[in-house]
Enzyme design. Sequence first.
Site, PDB file in Angstrom:
ATOM      1  N   ASP A   1     137.736 -36.625  60.735  1.00 18.87           N
ATOM      2  CA  ASP A   1     136.980 -37.440  60.224  1.00 18.87           C
ATOM      3  C   ASP A   1     135.373 -37.541  60.721  1.00 18.87           C
ATOM      4  O   ASP A   1     135.103 -38.200  61.564  1.00 18.87           O
ATOM      5  CB  ASP A   1     137.577 -38.877  60.586  1.00 18.87           C
TER       6      ASP A   1
ATOM      7  N   GLN B   1     136.018 -38.062  64.813  1.00 15.31           N
ATOM      8  CA  GLN B   1     137.136 -38.764  65.789  1.00 15.31           C
ATOM      9  C   GLN B   1     137.508 -37.376  66.440  1.00 15.31           C
ATOM     10  O   GLN B   1     137.511 -36.336  66.041  1.00 15.31           O
ATOM     11  CB  GLN B   1     138.200 -38.988  65.047  1.00 15.31           C
TER      12      GLN B   1
ATOM     13  N   TYR C   1     137.489 -45.438  65.808  1.00 13.43           N
ATOM     14  CA  TYR C   1     137.691 -44.951  64.525  1.00 13.43           C
ATOM     15  C   TYR C   1     136.347 -44.724  63.710  1.00 13.43           C
ATOM     16  O   TYR C   1     135.540 -44.668  64.030  1.00 13.43           O
ATOM     17  CB  TYR C   1     138.904 -45.711  63.685  1.00 13.43           C
TER      18      TYR C   1
END
Length: 126
Positions: free
Chosen positions: A45, A61, A104
């Site tokens: 990500d 991430q 996140y």
Amino acid sequence: MNALTRDLVKLVNITEKEMAEKEKVTGGKFREKLHLMPPVGWLNDPNGLCYFKGRYHVFFQYAPFDAEGGLKFWGHYSSEDLVSWRYEGVPLYPDSNYDCHGVYSGSAIVEDEKLHLFFTGNIKMD
């Protein structure tokens, strides 16, 4: 810096250093050459892609303790030319009640000569 952040910084540094030592033995032949790859563990990500103070930045991430995921941090690479990348370390740690199960997805915004990082803190509940 709180005690949890301090301990996470130490653990990430130890883990990355141990992997760097192992890679000296292999000469880095198992590392990606044209694709960003974390020093150790898991990358996912991409986040906060931006240009700031003469460098391109990619945050992602990062799970340094588990190659299949696990506790999520953010890692950081920067580049002047989008070809040669320099690992900049871990700017965001899961170190508060609001992100205790991971840092996140998010983004970066440049405003008033400052780089601001925004992310989603993850809390897992039974």
